[in-house]
Design a protein around this motif. Structure first.
Motif, PDB file in Angstrom:
ATOM      1  N   PHE A 157     -28.643  74.893  -4.977  1.00  0.00           N
ATOM      2  CA  PHE A 157     -29.346  73.413  -5.699  1.00  0.00           C
ATOM      3  C   PHE A 157     -30.441  72.082  -4.799  1.00  0.00           C
ATOM      4  CE2 PHE A 157     -25.880  73.280  -9.665  1.00  0.00           C
ATOM      5  CZ  PHE A 157     -26.774  74.797 -10.177  1.00  0.00           C
ATOM      6  N   LYS A 206     -32.330  76.184 -13.568  1.00  0.00           N
ATOM      7  CA  LYS A 206     -32.617  75.077 -13.227  1.00  0.00           C
ATOM      8  C   LYS A 206     -34.223  76.006 -12.209  1.00  0.00           C
ATOM      9  CE  LYS A 206     -29.274  72.807 -11.428  1.00  0.00           C
ATOM     10  NZ  LYS A 206     -29.664  71.092 -11.469  1.00  0.00           N
ATOM     11  N   ILE A 238     -28.238  77.614 -12.892  1.00  0.00           N
ATOM     12  CA  ILE A 238     -29.631  78.158 -11.948  1.00  0.00           C
ATOM     13  C   ILE A 238     -30.404  78.833 -12.588  1.00  0.00           C
ATOM     14  CG2 ILE A 238     -28.531  80.198 -11.376  1.00  0.00           C
ATOM     15  CD1 ILE A 238     -29.505  79.422  -8.183  1.00  0.00           C
TER      16      ILE A 238
END
Length: 442
Positions: free
Chosen positions: A431, A124, A121
């Protein structure tokens, strides 16, 4: 004049659309992990501090669920857990596998960090231009913070992990322990001690010199770390202007307080290490660094030493560490309500696993009871059944934009812990949120 009116109306409609779209996902994501914590840990601290359970602000969050935590190849059966007191003593996760699951949505084997997955994460979020950080009350390269940054087959290669975090990642904040110049009580050593948690001698010297750090924002220019160490350094960072990247290595060898000298029969009966910040002070400093980014931020905050105290079945130090976590949770909530708002920030509080098999005093092989209240400032009645982790569900509290998505992941209902999701569902929700943010940016 009509043209001007139409143009004005069009602009207003576009602004309304952008505002409505941006309200579908949070700008900031704050994930707090109580390493080793379970609902009995929360209740024990509540009883000691307030004489009643449910007294913390986060316990009033609108989303309350439980979370299964088993590693790759594992499982959890609520019926077996109810029927067999010893069932949860096997099949448990370690912190590395749990952190990987929480950071990537993929189960891995115990001991591994970020393996079997391409992206966590933090990575991302960085791709979306968000700032990121990890902070902990234990060594900065320990399993939980490392699980959100590193990709290693073994959690025990601390020096390599620290180097990946410091010299290769795009993090803007790293706070934790592992200071080679101090012992566990904050006493300065005559010569440097263990350097593995900070990447070895070369990396440590580079941090002191101000030359450590890679390109964090993709502009081809190295972004150097600003090193802070003293308690006052952390406090000073909570307000005002901040450096772009800050690494804080508190003046303690392994934990802020849990491993300090002295024996404890009740919380805070042994003198505290006064050289170090508490987790709330760390949190305030980290948020002040990260909230400079107009794209938002992600931060993982770990109350790491709850696990350490629970491994030792040290009830007094466990409650101390839970109180420290409670203070950090309050600091986060206060930041949201004064510097942001619940439409722009999502706060998630959970644990990676339970440690110590903590129950009430009359538990036996046939039944697990809950911790009992003895009154405010009195040690609650409790009993430990293990020095290791267990495969029982942990808690999840959530509030803010996107928090309603967790209820859509419910896998079943446990007779003791209620409705539960899996730990991999937490990043899957995040996400989804990041995908909405990506779409909005296009």
């Amino acid at each position: 004049m009509k043209t001007v009116k139409y143009l004005t109306l069009t602009v207003l409609l576009l602004q309304s659309f952008v505002f409505a779209s941006s309200a579908d996902y949070p700008k900031n994501i704050i994930l707090i992990i109580v390493d080793g914590g379970g609902i009995n840990h929360i209740n024990a601290a509540d009883y000691y501090t307030d004489g009643k359970k449910g007294s913390q602000l986060y316990e009033k969050f609108p989303v309350k669920l439980s979370v299964t935590t088993y590693p790759a190849g594992g499982s959890y059966d609520p019926k077996k857990a109810e029927e067999d007191f010893g069932y949860v003593k096997s099949g448990y996760t370690d912190s590395a596998a749990a952190a990987t699951a929480l950071a990537t949505g993929v189960k891995t084997n115990n001991g591994s960090l970020g393996i079997d997955t391409d992206e966590n994460i933090v990575e991302k979020c960085e791709k979306l231009g968000m700032s990121t950080g990890v902070i902990t009350t234990v060594p900065l390269s320990h399993a939980t913070p490392a699980g959100f940054v590193a990709h290693k087959h073994s959690r025990y290669g601390y020096e390599d992990i620290a180097n990946e975090m410091i010299n290769e990642s795009a993090l803007e904040v790293i706070f934790g322990c592992g200071n080679p110049l101090f012992d566990d009580s904050g006493k300065k050593l005559s010569k440097p001690g263990e350097l593995k948690y900070v990447g070895g001698r070369q990396t440590w010297n580079s941090l002191i010199e101000g030359s450590a750090g890679s390109d964090a924002d993709g502009d081809g220019i190295a972004d150097k770390w600003t090193l802070i160490q003293s308690k006052q350094d952390f406090i000073n960072l909570a307000d005002g202007q901040t450096p772009k990247r800050v690494i804080g290595v508190a003046q303690a060898a392994e934990t802020l307080q849990e491993k300090r000298s002295g024996k404890s029969s009740v919380p805070f009966d042994a003198p505290l290490n006064k050289n170090v910040p508490n987790l709330a002070e760390m949190t305030k400093a980290a948020l002040n660094v990260l909230d400079n980014d107009h794209d938002g931020f992600f931060i993982m905050i770990e109350a790491g030493a709850v696990d350490w105290a629970s491994h030792w079945n040290n009830s007094a130090r466990m409650i101390e560490e839970m109180i420290d976590f409670d203070g950090a949770a309050d600091a986060v909530i206060n930041w949201v309500e004064t510097k942001s708002d619940w439409d722009n920030t999502l706060v998630i509080i959970t644990a990676d696993h339970q440690t110590g098999y903590l129950t009430g005093p009359k538990s036996d092989k046939n039944k697990a009871t809950v911790v009992k209240n003895s009154g405010k400032r009195k040690m609650p009645k409790m009993k430990w059944h293990s020095h290791d982790h267990i495969n029982a569900p942990v808690f999840l509290f959530a509030k803010g934009q996107g928090s309603e998505l967790f209820a859509r992941q419910i896998k079943g209902k446990d007779p003791v812990y209620g409705s539960y999701i899996d730990n991999t569902d937490i990043p899957k929700v995040l996400f989804t949120i990041l995908e909405q943010k990506t779409s909005a940016q296009k």
